[in-house]
Design an enzyme around this catalytic site. Structure first.
Site, PDB file in Angstrom:
ATOM      1  N   SER A 114     107.412  38.690 -32.342  1.00 50.23           N
ATOM      2  CA  SER A 114     106.426  38.131 -33.271  1.00 50.23           C
ATOM      3  C   SER A 114     106.320  36.613 -33.172  1.00 50.23           C
ATOM      4  CB  SER A 114     106.794  38.496 -34.712  1.00 50.23           C
ATOM      5  OG  SER A 114     106.719  39.887 -34.892  1.00 50.23           O
ATOM      6  N   GLU A 125     119.665  34.729 -40.344  1.00 47.09           N
ATOM      7  CA  GLU A 125     118.982  33.438 -40.219  1.00 47.09           C
ATOM      8  C   GLU A 125     119.919  32.261 -40.444  1.00 47.09           C
ATOM      9  OE1 GLU A 125     118.022  35.987 -42.121  1.00 47.09           O
ATOM     10  OE2 GLU A 125     116.310  36.730 -40.964  1.00 47.09           O
TER      11      GLU A 125
END
Lengths: 279, 324
Positions: B35, B56
């Site tokens: 993406s 993350e």
């Protein structure tokens, strides 16, 4: 500076004693800071810097240097005392710890202090950073190694375990983590606040090579560093059983001194115990 | 019809090109490389690509470590996870430490669409803008994305670049130059100023067309460099056009609108109207439906300009009154 094993075993106890004295004087001057966790890790960090790390105090950015990340950033007084003994910073700076516009911030700050690779203090981030450094060194085809010191309360941070997966996944064997297992955190005993046991099994399950040692016996510490270098294809963690506040009876195993600096009387007694004459 | 191009696609392409020249570039992703388009780099330079998985915080910490080792890390995932989930590692290990990490996040704003409010980042600009040492850039088209990347790769310090899921109309040709801290007057005008960033620059230009039919010619500024912001261009616009409308695909709190209002309130008082998401979360829908629902269409900008022009009239009268 690097000592041979023989020389190290002879000289490390005295070096560590001097560093403990510096830590306590520094903390007393600043009136705040973390006593317990600085003293618990003193033997580990002293042994690391004086015998294991390849570095050049006169050239803190030397490319070939081994890297050290103090993930438990609140042990800054220990870090500063060691850096001062090695010549990274002037001894007179130590009395300015935590003071306005000083080079020794309350927690390590790479922008202020030579020899500090990256700023730390918010727990849980050092292992990720160490992974990045170690992977970067590997890409650079450098044989330098990366060391990171974690606290035991610190491993309650989820990010530590994200990083633990990354170390194993990328087979980061130029990395050695050291866990200061002093058993106490600011609110109480680690096992009472949030149990982290079985600690060694957890790291093993995450794909790490685990070495358990007594973090105050220099032979064991040096052997562990040597053994870690021999491990291929996986990261190594040295889980070092330590005593919080080690070296001064009034601080040993006392939760209160996690984040408290010694007052006048406490300093006097501490220095007496450490065999230091003048204040 | 205007040519459209994917700015995240451009990110992937440019990154792969830069990777040839800059051997120190490493790229990290948190399981969204398809993406974010870092996959293009990954295919070309598998040894310099690190998928950190769905983590993350670790991605950002690892990127900081790479920077310490002298690498040029680019870390990518969706904007809300990059800046929200990993905010504190960004604060401590990137911004406070002032290390050379580039965070390029895709899926900014509500045009993420169907995934809904959980994935639509309306806070990322605010979250990054508040951090000392951080540079914040929101490119307006694919050309600018390329120029931005070519610029920030040579800039030593933390940078946040926002990209988007949808394709953007191409606004610039190759002659365009991007400079950190500089806005671009993309259309001259004297009847109020529209300051926009990202996809909303295209919407602002369309609003300019609508206003043109009324004989109103607003100045339109692409403020891709939100931090540092171009104070001079804003003061000049305030002085010369007397009113400002900001337009962003972000909450009206803390983003471009706030940044512009801060400058205008301190340097040169003129009426300001902020077009953006009105302090609410996103919802599922098609990008175009969402732009309409949240009031981010050219017509909404047109209305805001008309309002500002009304207020400007009033504020001029007030000033005159003061003088008498």
């Amino acid at each position: 500076m690097q000592w041979s094993r023989e020389e190290a075993l002879k000289r490390l106890p005295e070096e560590a004693r001097q560093i403990r004295i510096e830590i306590l004087k520094m903390l007393h001057q600043s009136g705040s800071g973390h006593t317990g966790g600085s003293l618990s890790a003193t033997d580990l960090v002293t042994a690391l810097f004086f015998t294991e790390l390849r570095h050049k105090p006169e050239d803190s950015n030397w490319e070939g240097r081994d890297r050290f990340v103090l993930s438990k950033g609140h042990a800054a007084p220990l870090y500063y005392a060691v850096l001062s003994r090695l010549g990274y910073i002037k001894a007179e700076e130590l009395c300015r710890l935590r003071k306005m516009c000083c080079m020794l911030q309350g927690h390590p700050d790479s922008k202020s202090t030579p020899g500090v690779e990256i700023s730390t203090g918010s727990l849980g981030q050092g292992l990720s950073i160490a992974n990045g450094i170690a992977l970067g060194l590997r890409l650079n085809k450098s044989d330098a190694r990366t060391y990171v010191l974690l606290g035991d309360g610190e491993v309650q941070e989820g990010m530590v375990w994200e990083a633990a997966m990354t170390s194993a996944h990328y087979k980061i064997d130029n990395l050695c983590a050291i866990l200061d297992r002093n058993g106490l955190q600011i609110d109480g005993a680690v096992e009472e606040i949030m149990s982290i046991e079985p600690l060694a099994d957890k790291w093993k399950a995450f794909g790490w090579h685990v070495i358990n040692i007594d973090g105050h016996r220099f032979e064991e510490i040096l052997d562990a560093f040597e053994a870690a270098k021999e491990v291929n294809g996986k990261p190594t963690i040295i889980i070092a059983k330590t005593v919080k506040g080690k070296g001064v009876s009034i601080f040993e195993n006392k939760v209160k001194y996690h984040g408290a600096a010694p007052n006048d009387e406490e300093l006097e007694q501490a220095l007496k115990e450490l065999g230091h004459k003048k204040l | 019809m205007t040519e459209k191009k994917s700015i995240r696609g451009q990110y992937g392409e440019t990154l792969a090109l830069l990777g040839e020249k800059y051997k120190d570039i490493v790229v990290l992703d948190a399981d969204l490389s398809g993406s974010t388009k870092t996959k293009v780099f990954a295919k070309k330079f598998p040894d310099r690509f690190f998928n950190i998985g769905v983590s993350e915080q670790d991605m950002i910490g690892t990127a900081a470590g790479f920077a310490v080792a002298g690498k040029i890390p680019f870390a990518s995932t969706f904007a809300i996870f990059a800046t929200g989930r990993a905010w504190e590692p960004i604060r401590q290990s990137v911004a406070y430490s002032k290390v050379n990490v580039k965070i390029v996040a895709s899926h900014g704003g509500i045009t993420v669409g169907e995934d809904g409010g959980s994935h639509q980042s309306i806070e990322d600009i605010a979250l990054m803008r508040v951090l000392p040492n951080m540079t914040v850039i929101v490119p307006a088209d694919a050309t600018e994305m390329r120029k931005v990347l070519e610029t920030v790769v040579d800039y030593n310090g933390p940078v946040y670049v926002r990209s988007s899921r949808i394709d953007f109309p191409v606004l610039y040709d190759n002659t365009y130059t991007f400079t950190i801290g500089k806005g671009d007057v993309i259309r001259e005008g004297t009847d109020a100023t529209i300051v926009a960033c990202g996809f909303m620059v295209s919407q602002a230009l369309a609003a300019g067309d609508l206003l043109g039919k009324r004989g109103i010619r607003p100045r339109i500024i692409n403020m891709s460099s939100i931090k540092p912001i171009d104070t001079a261009i804003l003061v000049k616009a305030a002085q010369e056009t007397g009113g400002i409308v900001t337009a962003e695909e972000h909450s009206i709190i803390g983003g471009l609108g706030s940044a512009v209002a801060e400058v205008v309130s301190e340097e040169c008082h003129v009426p300001v109207k902020r077009i953006g998401v009105q302090d609410c979360f996103g919802i599922s829908g098609k990008p175009n439906e969402l732009l309409e629902y949240f009031g981010l269409t050219p017509e909404d900008i047109e209305r805001a300009v008309l309002e500002v022009l009304e207020k400007r009239k009033y504020s001029i009268q007030e000033k005159d009154f003061g003088r008498r």
